[in-house]
Design a protein around this motif. Structure first.
Motif, short mmCIF file in Angstrom:
data_model
loop_
_atom_site.label_atom_id
_atom_site.label_comp_id
_atom_site.label_asym_id
_atom_site.label_seq_id
_atom_site.Cartn_x
_atom_site.Cartn_y
_atom_site.Cartn_z
N PRO A 110 -14.73 -21.40 11.50
CA PRO A 110 -14.16 -22.51 10.75
C PRO A 110 -12.81 -22.97 11.30
N ALA A 111 -12.26 -22.23 12.26
CA ALA A 111 -10.96 -22.57 12.84
C ALA A 111 -10.87 -21.94 14.22
N PRO A 112 -10.04 -22.49 15.10
CA PRO A 112 -9.97 -21.98 16.48
C PRO A 112 -9.58 -20.50 16.57
N PHE A 113 -8.83 -19.99 15.62
CA PHE A 113 -8.34 -18.62 15.71
C PHE A 113 -9.23 -17.62 14.95
N ILE A 114 -10.34 -18.10 14.40
CA ILE A 114 -11.26 -17.26 13.63
C ILE A 114 -12.58 -17.17 14.38
N PRO A 115 -13.07 -15.96 14.62
CA PRO A 115 -14.37 -15.86 15.30
C PRO A 115 -15.51 -16.21 14.35
N GLU A 116 -16.65 -16.59 14.92
CA GLU A 116 -17.81 -16.80 14.05
C GLU A 116 -18.11 -15.47 13.38
N GLY A 117 -18.68 -15.53 12.22
CA GLY A 117 -18.97 -14.30 11.49
C GLY A 117 -19.31 -14.58 10.05
N ASN A 118 -18.93 -13.68 9.18
CA ASN A 118 -19.20 -13.88 7.75
C ASN A 118 -17.92 -13.65 6.95
N ALA A 119 -17.98 -14.04 5.70
CA ALA A 119 -16.80 -13.95 4.84
C ALA A 119 -16.35 -12.52 4.63
N VAL A 120 -17.27 -11.57 4.66
CA VAL A 120 -16.87 -10.17 4.53
C VAL A 120 -15.85 -9.83 5.61
N GLY A 121 -16.14 -10.22 6.82
CA GLY A 121 -15.21 -9.97 7.93
C GLY A 121 -13.91 -10.73 7.78
N TRP A 122 -13.99 -11.99 7.40
CA TRP A 122 -12.78 -12.81 7.27
C TRP A 122 -11.89 -12.31 6.13
N LEU A 123 -12.51 -11.95 5.00
CA LEU A 123 -11.73 -11.44 3.87
C LEU A 123 -11.13 -10.07 4.18
N THR A 124 -11.89 -9.25 4.88
CA THR A 124 -11.36 -7.94 5.28
C THR A 124 -10.15 -8.13 6.19
N TYR A 125 -10.24 -9.07 7.12
CA TYR A 125 -9.11 -9.36 7.99
C TYR A 125 -7.90 -9.82 7.16
N ALA A 126 -8.12 -10.70 6.19
CA ALA A 126 -7.02 -11.19 5.36
C ALA A 126 -6.37 -10.03 4.59
N LEU A 127 -7.18 -9.13 4.07
CA LEU A 127 -6.64 -7.99 3.35
C LEU A 127 -5.87 -7.07 4.29
N GLU A 128 -6.43 -6.78 5.45
CA GLU A 128 -5.73 -5.93 6.42
C GLU A 128 -4.42 -6.57 6.87
N ASN A 129 -4.41 -7.88 7.02
CA ASN A 129 -3.19 -8.60 7.38
C ASN A 129 -2.14 -8.42 6.28
N GLU A 130 -2.57 -8.51 5.02
CA GLU A 130 -1.64 -8.31 3.91
C GLU A 130 -1.07 -6.89 3.93
N ILE A 131 -1.93 -5.90 4.14
CA ILE A 131 -1.48 -4.50 4.19
C ILE A 131 -0.47 -4.31 5.33
N HIS A 132 -0.77 -4.91 6.47
CA HIS A 132 0.13 -4.83 7.63
C HIS A 132 1.51 -5.40 7.27
N HIS A 133 1.53 -6.58 6.68
CA HIS A 133 2.81 -7.20 6.34
C HIS A 133 3.53 -6.43 5.24
N ARG A 134 2.79 -5.89 4.30
CA ARG A 134 3.44 -5.08 3.27
C ARG A 134 4.12 -3.87 3.92
N GLY A 135 3.47 -3.29 4.92
CA GLY A 135 4.08 -2.18 5.66
C GLY A 135 5.39 -2.59 6.30
N GLN A 136 5.45 -3.83 6.81
CA GLN A 136 6.70 -4.32 7.37
C GLN A 136 7.77 -4.41 6.27
N GLY A 137 7.35 -4.81 5.08
CA GLY A 137 8.27 -4.84 3.95
C GLY A 137 8.80 -3.45 3.61
N TYR A 138 7.94 -2.44 3.70
CA TYR A 138 8.38 -1.05 3.48
C TYR A 138 9.44 -0.66 4.52
#
Length: 161
Positions: free
Chosen positions: A114-142
């Protein structure tokens, strides 16, 4: 009984958002939402807006098949922290409203990119990536909180407050 991945994922996502909000409030309390304490990292405000933007994009795409990315309002880059948190909480409310209407089959359906920076796939993968991205950034906040000499919120305390 069949495992309900959709409900499980949303509950995990909710837990993680409460944790992220706790880190944001701790950084706001330390007047550090806009500080860069490690070279190469961004202010936590920017990370929060990215998290909200990714969530909104994914959920609106799944609910309405509208994959146009809508950046968070520019005014939030300098608005009081309370406005940023209100915006991110508003995105979460929209997600809570739309999530029940997203059919489980939509989560596993293979889709073109759906966008140049997102690979073809399914929403499970895209949502998992979004969640992992949030966890990563929260770690930076820690890390920021530790560098400020602040005790970060307990990562296992899944309540907001």
């Amino acid at each position: 009984m069949e495992f309900d991945w959709k409900t499980w994922f949303f509950e995990v996502w909710e837990d993680n958002r409460r944790l992220t909000n706790n880190v944001a409030r701790a950084l706001a309390g330390a007047d550090a939402m806009d500080k860069v304490l490690v070279e190469g990292m961004r202010p936590f405000r920017e990370m929060m807006l990215e998290i909200a933007g990714m969530e909104q994009w994914n959920v609106r795409g799944l609910a309405h098949d509208d994959w146009a990315y809508q950046s968070p309002p520019d005014r939030l880059r300098t608005a009081p922290v309370e406005e940023v948190l209100a915006f991110t909480n508003g995105v979460r409310e929209e997600t809570r409203r739309l999530w029940p209407d997203i059919a489980p089959a939509e989560l596993v359906k293979m889709r073109p990119s759906p966008a140049p920076f997102i690979p073809e796939g399914n929403a499970v993968g895209w949502l998992t990536y979004a969640l992992e991205n949030e966890i990563h950034h929260r770690g930076q906040g820690y890390v920021y909180l530790r560098l400020l000499g602040q005790e970060p919120p307990a990562f296992y305390a899944r309540t907001e407050g």
